[in-house]
Write an enzyme that holds these catalytic residues in place. Structure first.
Site, PDB file in Angstrom:
ATOM      1  N   ASP A  52       0.828  -1.209   0.000  1.00  0.00           N
ATOM      2  CA  ASP A  52       0.000   0.000   0.000  1.00  0.00           C
ATOM      3  C   ASP A  52       0.863   1.260   0.000  1.00  0.00           C
ATOM      4  O   ASP A  52       0.682   2.165   0.822  1.00  0.00           O
ATOM      5  CB  ASP A  52      -0.921   0.028   1.223  1.00  0.00           C
TER       6      ASP A  52
ATOM      7  N   GLU B  70     -11.520  -1.184  -2.393  1.00  0.00           N
ATOM      8  CA  GLU B  70     -10.750  -0.715  -1.242  1.00  0.00           C
ATOM      9  C   GLU B  70      -9.608   0.185  -1.672  1.00  0.00           C
ATOM     10  O   GLU B  70      -9.425   0.485  -2.847  1.00  0.00           O
ATOM     11  CB  GLU B  70     -10.208  -1.911  -0.464  1.00  0.00           C
TER      12      GLU B  70
END
Length: 546
Positions: free
Chosen positions: A82, A301
């Site tokens: 991420d 997401e």
């Protein structure tokens, strides 16, 4: 980040814990492990060895014979899930999940500042306030995910927003501050909660925000948290709008992606209580804010929003699918004229909680291979966007591979803006020699240069483990002819002389994009096309040059 419905990561058990291989990171990478290549002696590593003839050296864009294409893969010296990048004082700083912090001067050579520790100075001391509500994860450790760093001018601090979590719905958003982008960061507060039940809501701040007599039945179902309707509070990302107001987008699976304005004086949420009371379509929730896309616990997401002053749009990037190498992870894009929405895709559609969510959102990339890649790329996602000192746009994300493991690396690709105002990504890792600006200027590509053999790759719309493979095509005098069986039969192309904008029509579907040259990850010179269609599909085309 991700839902534990598909994969629970081994998290950081102690502040001094070493970042584990179970998080998908190699422990053997070194700083010299950059852009490894290997020469191809035969066609075994090349997609479909055929009868392509090498053009003469007198041609403007003489191409390589298929068997001479070098194969290789970019190797990053750091591992970051991420990833998010900021630029501060001429240095790039990358952060992400699992307490990772790294730096680079050129976006290519990275070194760790913190690797599983050394990022915070107090997160794991005292009463462990950041974990009081969520507790430990399924492995008995403490999860620290999806950090996002933002320089708050009013506070005069670098603020790191991150999440702590213990299940697929019970999560916190937290904040920490530092005087320097490289930290260390001091945890200061927990600012948002999800996953509470009727008997545990008092452990959150929701009564402080809504009042001690607030009716919480709207957030609950049979006494438990209604996660089909409301967010999982992870994956925070902060941006400023056209008026320099601060916003935080967040959320994963569950009720979708949400948005809250932030107070620049404190860095904390400004809950839209008055706006919510007005009601009406798209009215915000007084606690969680504006719901932008998703819902119904579908696989959406990792949101990130950036504002482009060049187009006047706010661009929302999200990840679809499960994050494992066979989970179909991929990057999608929406845009809006306002930070609070509505956000639409390239087909002009909004995404709610539709079961066929995979049909919505411009798919920028998924699983793919190209002739010069020595390993198939799988499950790109966990993305964010940033700009360099010149205002050029880039996307950074983590990349997995078809190698039987869950090892992943952060990747940086240059972003390009199509004539109709959508971002597309360059097919290869950033090298610094891309002959184009993000606004598709200065590419120095002429129509004659497009004549030749291209490997055309359509990323499609699927959310699965299937690999999108290129089809070898002949581009000649405005026509595209497939040279082998595959997903493409033919089409046309048009490039206006003096412009980088290119229009490609494949099997009746038009794609708008840009044409440019760059070096690929194996060291080949290439001519590339990156284009998107109003069917939400992205097409890449690569010609290998001498």
């Amino acid at each position: 980040m991700h839902s534990t419905k598909y994969l629970t990561y081994a998290a950081i058990a102690l502040a001094t814990a070493v970042f584990a291989a179970s998080a998908g990171c190699s422990q053997g990478a070194t700083e010299s492990d950059h852009a490894k290549t290997e020469n191809v002696a035969d066609s075994s590593d090349v997609v479909d060895s055929g009868n392509t003839e090498e053009q003469t050296e007198g041609d403007d864009m003489a191409e390589q014979s298929e068997t001479s294409i070098k194969t290789g893969v970019y190797k990053n010296a750091v591992c970051c899930h991420d990833p998010q990048i900021i630029l501060a004082d001429g240095t790039y700083y990358m952060t992400g999940s699992h307490q990772i912090l790294a730096k680079s001067d050129d976006l290519k050579a990275w070194s760790y500042i913190g690797n599983g520790n050394n990022v915070f100075d107090n997160l794991f001391s005292g009463d462990l306030d950041a974990f009081k509500y969520v507790g430990k994860n399924e492995e008995g450790g403490y999860s620290v995910w999806a950090a996002n760093t933002f320089y708050n001018e009013t506070m005069g601090k670098y603020v790191m927003y991150f999440c702590t979590t213990s299940s697929y719905i019970k999560s916190n958003l937290c904040m920490a501050v530092a005087d320097e982008p490289g930290g260390k960061y001091t945890y200061t507060d927990t600012i948002l909660y999800s996953g509470f039940t009727s008997s545990h809501a008092a452990e959150t701040d929701i009564y402080d925000v809504l009042g001690e007599d607030a009716d919480l039945s709207e957030y609950l179902k049979l006494g438990g948290y209604d996660n089909n309707k409301w967010p999982n509070c992870i994956d925070p990302a902060v941006f400023t709008d056209e008026e320099n107001r601060m916003w935080m987008v967040y959320g994963s699976w569950s009720g979708g992606i949400f948005l809250l304005e932030l107070d620049p004086a404190t860095g904390k949420p400004l809950h839209p209580i008055e706006e919510a009371a007005k009601g009406g379509e798209d009215a915000p929730d007084p606690y969680y804010g504006y719901r932008l896309v998703g819902g119904g616990h579908h696989a959406v997401e990792g949101p990130y929003i950036t504002y482009s002053k060049e187009t006047g749009y706010y661009y929302l990037f999200v990840s679809y699918g499960g994050l494992t190498s066979d989970g179909g992870y991929q990057i999608r894009q929406f845009r809006s004229e306002n930070p609070t929405g509505p956000y639409v895709d390239a087909a002009g559609n909004r995404l709610g909680d539709e079961e066929n969510y995979m049909s919505y959102g411009l798919k920028m990339m998924g699983n793919y291979t190209l002739p010069s890649l020595s390993v198939t790329y799988m499950a790109p996602g966990g993305q964010s966007v940033f700009q360099d000192e010149k205002g050029e746009y880039y996307i950074v994300y983590h990349q997995r591979f078809d190698d039987g493991q869950e090892f992943h690396e952060p990747r940086v690709h240059k972003l390009l803006m199509t004539k109709d105002g959508w971002f597309t990504a360059a097919p290869f890792e950033y090298t610094g020699d891309e002959s184009i600006s993000s606004m598709c200027e200065n590419a120095d590509v002429t129509p004659d240069m497009l004549n030749g053999t291209f490997y055309v790759l359509n990323h499609g719309l699927e959310v699965n483990d299937l690999v999108n493979k290129p089809v070898k095509c002949l581009f000649e005098d405005g026509k595209i002819t497939a040279m082998e069986d595959g997903t493409i039969t033919g089409g046309t192309y048009e490039l206006t002389d003096g412009e980088a904008y290119v229009s490609v029509t494949i099997d009746g579907q038009e794609y708008e994009g840009c044409a440019f040259t760059m070096t690929d990850e194996a060291g080949n010179n290439t001519l590339c096309i990156s284009a998107k269609g109003d069917n939400n599909e992205t097409v890449w085309a690569v010609k290998y040059l001498q």
